[in-house]
Design a protein around this motif. Sequence first.
Motif, PDB file in Angstrom:
ATOM      1  N   ARG A 233       0.845  -1.214   0.000  1.00 60.73           N
ATOM      2  CA  ARG A 233       0.000   0.000   0.000  1.00 60.73           C
ATOM      3  C   ARG A 233       0.872   1.253   0.000  1.00 60.73           C
ATOM      4  NH1 ARG A 233      -3.162  -3.158   3.412  1.00 60.73           N
ATOM      5  NH2 ARG A 233      -2.292  -2.240   5.293  1.00 60.73           N
TER       6      ARG A 233
ATOM      7  N   ARG B 201       2.450   1.704  -3.413  1.00 58.98           N
ATOM      8  CA  ARG B 201       1.412   2.166  -4.345  1.00 58.98           C
ATOM      9  C   ARG B 201       1.116   3.642  -4.105  1.00 58.98           C
ATOM     10  NH1 ARG B 201      -1.818  -2.040  -4.233  1.00 58.98           N
ATOM     11  NH2 ARG B 201      -2.707  -1.460  -2.241  1.00 58.98           N
ATOM     12  N   PHE B 202       1.033   4.051  -2.860  1.00 57.15           N
ATOM     13  CA  PHE B 202       0.794   5.443  -2.525  1.00 57.15           C
ATOM     14  C   PHE B 202       1.929   6.335  -3.044  1.00 57.15           C
ATOM     15  CE2 PHE B 202       1.707   8.967   0.397  1.00 57.15           C
ATOM     16  CZ  PHE B 202       0.527   9.689   0.294  1.00 57.15           C
TER      17      PHE B 202
ATOM     18  N   LYS C 265       4.024   5.685  -5.447  1.00 55.56           N
ATOM     19  CA  LYS C 265       4.028   5.656  -6.915  1.00 55.56           C
ATOM     20  C   LYS C 265       2.957   6.600  -7.490  1.00 55.56           C
ATOM     21  CE  LYS C 265       4.025   2.311 -10.665  1.00 55.56           C
ATOM     22  NZ  LYS C 265       3.879   0.897 -10.982  1.00 55.56           N
ATOM     23  N   GLU C 266       1.784   6.581  -6.848  1.00 53.80           N
ATOM     24  CA  GLU C 266       0.678   7.424  -7.335  1.00 53.80           C
ATOM     25  C   GLU C 266       0.894   8.897  -7.028  1.00 53.80           C
ATOM     26  OE1 GLU C 266      -2.727   5.715  -5.448  1.00 53.80           O
ATOM     27  OE2 GLU C 266      -2.725   3.944  -6.757  1.00 53.80           O
ATOM     28  N   ASN C 267       1.669   9.218  -6.041  1.00 52.30           N
ATOM     29  CA  ASN C 267       1.828  10.622  -5.615  1.00 52.30           C
ATOM     30  C   ASN C 267       3.209  11.204  -5.939  1.00 52.30           C
ATOM     31  OD1 ASN C 267      -0.764  11.167  -4.306  1.00 52.30           O
ATOM     32  ND2 ASN C 267      -0.167   9.436  -3.031  1.00 52.30           N
TER      33      ASN C 267
END
Length: 151
Positions: free
Chosen positions: A142, A145-146, A148-150
């Motif tokens: 998680r 992923r956080f 990578k997305e931000n």
Amino acid sequence: MIKKSDNDDYISARERRQLLAALNTRLFWVGEEVPYRTEVDGNVYNFHEIVWDLLMKKELTDEDRKQIDNYISYLQDKANEDKLELKTERLTREEAKRLFDEAAGLMRTIMDLKDIEEGKAKEKRKQFHEVFARQRVAEARRWLRFLKENT
């Protein structure tokens, strides 16, 4: 300023019933700590260390099992004494809380010793570590992923 009566420091009948009822509920001892220092029949025991040492043994000997049975007997007697005192004595809130905590810790120790004796403790510890490891991996995923997305 309101003057408190002497009775304000003592537990009420209702509080006494609540404490005793809590000691008799299922799983009330979850989260309670195995005591580091407990006096039983004039002897002082560090049950936290005793439980840990038994958990670390690969296999219990007959002497270990006999000792566990003795500990359980001592602890049940002590917990029953605490419950009786909680039920019958005039206690301050502090005294009642101390007795409740002691009885809860003793009962937690009894449950742990029974689990060790029955061989359940190692399996529970293994399951805990497996769940913990899965949760750590999921948390790391998680977090990645956080990030990578931000970014």
